[in-house]
Design an enzyme around this catalytic site. Structure first.
Site, short mmCIF file in Angstrom:
data_model
loop_
_atom_site.label_atom_id
_atom_site.label_comp_id
_atom_site.label_asym_id
_atom_site.label_seq_id
_atom_site.Cartn_x
_atom_site.Cartn_y
_atom_site.Cartn_z
N SER A 1 0.82 -1.21 0.00
CA SER A 1 0.00 0.00 0.00
C SER A 1 0.85 1.27 0.00
CB SER A 1 -0.95 -0.04 1.20
OG SER A 1 -1.90 0.98 1.15
N ASP B 1 -2.69 6.30 -3.51
CA ASP B 1 -1.55 5.66 -2.85
C ASP B 1 -1.08 4.49 -3.69
OD1 ASP B 1 -3.64 3.90 -2.38
OD2 ASP B 1 -2.96 3.37 -0.36
N ASP C 1 -1.35 1.22 -3.81
CA ASP C 1 -2.25 0.18 -4.33
C ASP C 1 -3.62 0.73 -4.71
OD1 ASP C 1 -3.25 0.52 -1.74
OD2 ASP C 1 -3.79 -1.59 -1.52
N ASP D 1 -6.10 2.16 -3.09
CA ASP D 1 -7.33 2.02 -2.32
C ASP D 1 -7.68 3.31 -1.58
OD1 ASP D 1 -5.44 1.96 -0.29
OD2 ASP D 1 -6.15 0.09 0.62
#
Length: 456
Positions: A109, A249, A251, A253
Site C-alpha cells: 500500500s 496511494d 495500491d 485504495d
C-alpha cells in the site's frame, strides 16, 4: 498480537501480512506457504477447486512474490489467475464479478518500496475477517494440514488480462457519466498500481490533464508522490494553474485531493460531498459512516441536510462493518479510504475520485469554496510513548483524568484516548471549537499518563 475469535494472529496486521522484501514473511518461501494455506482454507470452506484472482502493485519484489504466491496456490490444488499490476480494488472487482473463490494482492500500500505485503479477499471482494486470517495462519504453521495436491490435482496458473480490462471498463462507465470535464486537473498515481490506468481513464477529460507519479520503476512507488506526499500534488496544481488535483496511494485504495490553491480536500470533505449527492439520488441508505477521527464539522454539515453520521473505530474493516450494520451505503476515513457499496466492496481510490467529480458536477459545487465551507473544528493529536499500553489504559489515574477532560469538553467538543495498534504509543485526541479548552483537556490527559508511566 491481534486477537480474533479466541485466536491470536501472529503475522496478519490491520491490512494483511507485511515485511521488508526478501526478509521475514516476505520471502518467496513464505509467500508460497501463504498461497498454499489460502487455497487449503478455501477448500476447507467448500471450494472444491479454489480459483483465486491475484494482482500486485509496481514494487520490484512484486513479481517474485506473486509468482511464489501463485505457485503455492497451485501446489495445493487451486487455480491462480494472474491479473498483473492492478489496483487492490481491481482484484476485488474481479473476485466479486468473476468465477472466483477469493482474491489475493501483493502490495504494501502506502509503505516505501522496500516493503511488500500479501492480503486476501473473499469471493465477494471483501477483506477477510480477523478470524479468517487467524485460521489461515494456523494452516500456514501446520505442514500436515497445508497439504500438497496429488500430481493429477495440481492447479494451474493463467493470465487474467481480461479482468484488468473489465475493471477499467467499469471505471470508464462512471467517467462517462461526469457532466462537467471542462476544467484542468492534475493526477498523481504515486508511481503505483494506478499508473497504467489513469492515462486511458482520463484520456477524454476536456479541460486538460497533467499526470505525475505515473512512471514506476520498481523502486519509486510512493517516493515523494501520492497521498503520503500530498504537498507534491499541491505544488503541481498551483504551478499548472489547475482547478483540482487527485492523488492515490501505492495500491490505489485511497484518494486525496487538493483545490486550485493547493488546499487539501481529505476524506471528510469527500464524504460530505458524495454523501449529499447520494442523498439527492435517494441511494444513501441510512446515512454516512465515519471514524472517531473524522472532524465534527462533518456531522454539523450533514445534519443540515438531515443526514445521519455513524461513528466507528479507525480502520476500513470497522467502517465496512458499521456500514453493513447500520444500512449506510458510503463510509470512510480522513485518510481518503472511501467505501461506496453500490460501486465497490472495498476502498477504491479511482472509483471514489470519479464519484467525487460526478457529485461536484451534479450538485453544481464550486470546488474552490469547499475548503472554506468545511469549517473544521480545531483538533490536537498527541502521541505518548509508553512501555505498557494496557496498564496505562486501565490506570485509575488515567480513567479519572479522562472523566475530568470529558466534563470540561461536554457540549463543546470531545476527547478520545486510544492505544496504537502497531506502536508502543497511547494517542490523545481532542477536538473543540474552543482551541484553549481543547488544549487544556489534552494537557490533563498528558499529565495523567505521565504520572501513570512514572508510577506516581
Amino acid at each position: 498480537m491481534n486477537e480474533a475469535k479466541g485466536k491470536k494472529r501472529q503475522f496478519f496486521g490491520t491490512d494483511g501480512v507485511r515485511d521488508i522484501a526478501n526478509r521475514g514473511m516476505m520471502t518467496p518461501d513464505a509467500a508460497m506457504k501463504l498461497g498454499a494455506a489460502y487455497a487449503v482454507f478455501l477448500a476447507e470452506r467448500g471450494a472444491e477447486r479454489p480459483k483465486i484472482a491475484v494482482g500486485r502493485d509496481t514494487r520490484l519484489s512484486g513479481e517474485m512474490l506473486q509468482s511464489a504466491l501463485m505457485a503455492g496456490i497451485a501446489s495445493s490444488g487451486g487455480d491462480a489467475v494472474d491479473l498483473g499490476v492492478i489496483p487492490t480494488p481491481g482484484v476485488s472487482c474481479a473476485a466479486m464479478r468473476g468465477p472466483f473463490s477469493g482474491g489475493a494482492v501483493v502490495s504494501a500500500s502506502h509503505n516505501p518500496a522496500e516493503y511488500n505485503g500479501i492480503k486476501f479477499l473473499d469471493g465477494e471482494g471483501f477483506k477477510l475477517t480477523d478470524g479468517d486470517e487467524a485460521e489461515i495462519e494456523e494452516i500456514f504453521l501446520d505442514d500436515a494440514r497445508r497439504r500438497r495436491a496429488e500430481p493429477e490435482r495440481i492447479g494451474t496458473v493463467r493470465c487474467g488480462e481480461e479482468y484488468r480490462a473489465g475493471y477499467l471498463e467499469s471505471l470508464g462507465r462512471l467517467f462517462r457519466g461526469i457532466e462537467d470535464k471542462s476544467y484542468p486537473i492534475v493526477i498523481d498515481a504515486a508511481n503505483g498500481a494506478a499508473s497504467d490506468f489513469v492515462g486511458p481513464l482520463f484520456s477524454e477529460w476536456g479541460g486538460g490533464v497533467t499526470f505525475m507519479g505515473d512512471v514506476p520503476d520498481g523502486t519509486n512507488i510512493n517516493k515523494n508522490v501520492g497521498v503520503t506526499h500530498i504537498e507534491a500534488l499541491a505544488a503541481k496544481v498551483c504551478e499548472k494553474g489547475a482547478s483540482l488535483g487527485i492523488a492515490y496511494d501505492g495500491d490505489t485504495d485511497r484518494v486525496l485531493m487538493c483545490d486550485g490553491r493547493g488546499r487539501v480536500l481529505d476524506g471528510d470533505v469527500m464524504l460530505w460531498v458524495i454523501g449529499r449527492w447520494l442523498a439527492s439520488r435517494g441511494t444513501l441508505g441510512a446515512g454516512v459512516t465515519a471514524t472517531v477521527m473524522s472532524n465534527m464539522a462533518l456531522e454539523d454539515l450533514l445534519a443540515k441536510e438531515n443526514i445521519k453520521v455513524f461513528r466507528c473505530q479507525v480502520g476500513d474493516r470497522y467502517v465496512l462493518d458499521t456500514m453493513k450494520r447500520e444500512g449506510a451505503r458510503i463510509g470512510g476515513e480522513q485518510s481518503g479510504h472511501i467505501i461506496a457499496l453500490d460501486y465497490a466492496n472495498t476502498g477504491d481510490g479511482l472509483c471514489s475520485g470519479l464519484l467525487f467529480l460526478k457529485a461536484v458536477a451534479d450538485l453544481g459545487e464550486d470546488v474552490s469554496t469547499l475548503a472554506d465551507r468545511f469549517e473544521r473544528y480545531p483538533q490536537v493529536l498527541r502521541n505518548m510513548k509508553v512501555a505498557d499500553k494496557n496498564a496505562v489504559m486501565s490506570s485509575p489515574l488515567v480513567e479519572a483524568a479522562a472523566k475530568e477532560a470529558e466534563r470540561l469538553l461536554a457540549g463543546k467538543g470531545r476527547m478520545l484516548l486510544r492505544p496504537s495498534g502497531t506502536e508502543p504509543l497511547v494517542r490523545i485526541f481532542a477536538e473543540s471549537r474552543d482551541a484553549e479548552l481543547m488544549n487544556r483537556a489534552a494537557d490533563i490527559m498528558e499529565e495523567a499518563i505521565g504520572k501513570a508511566v512514572e508510577g506516581r
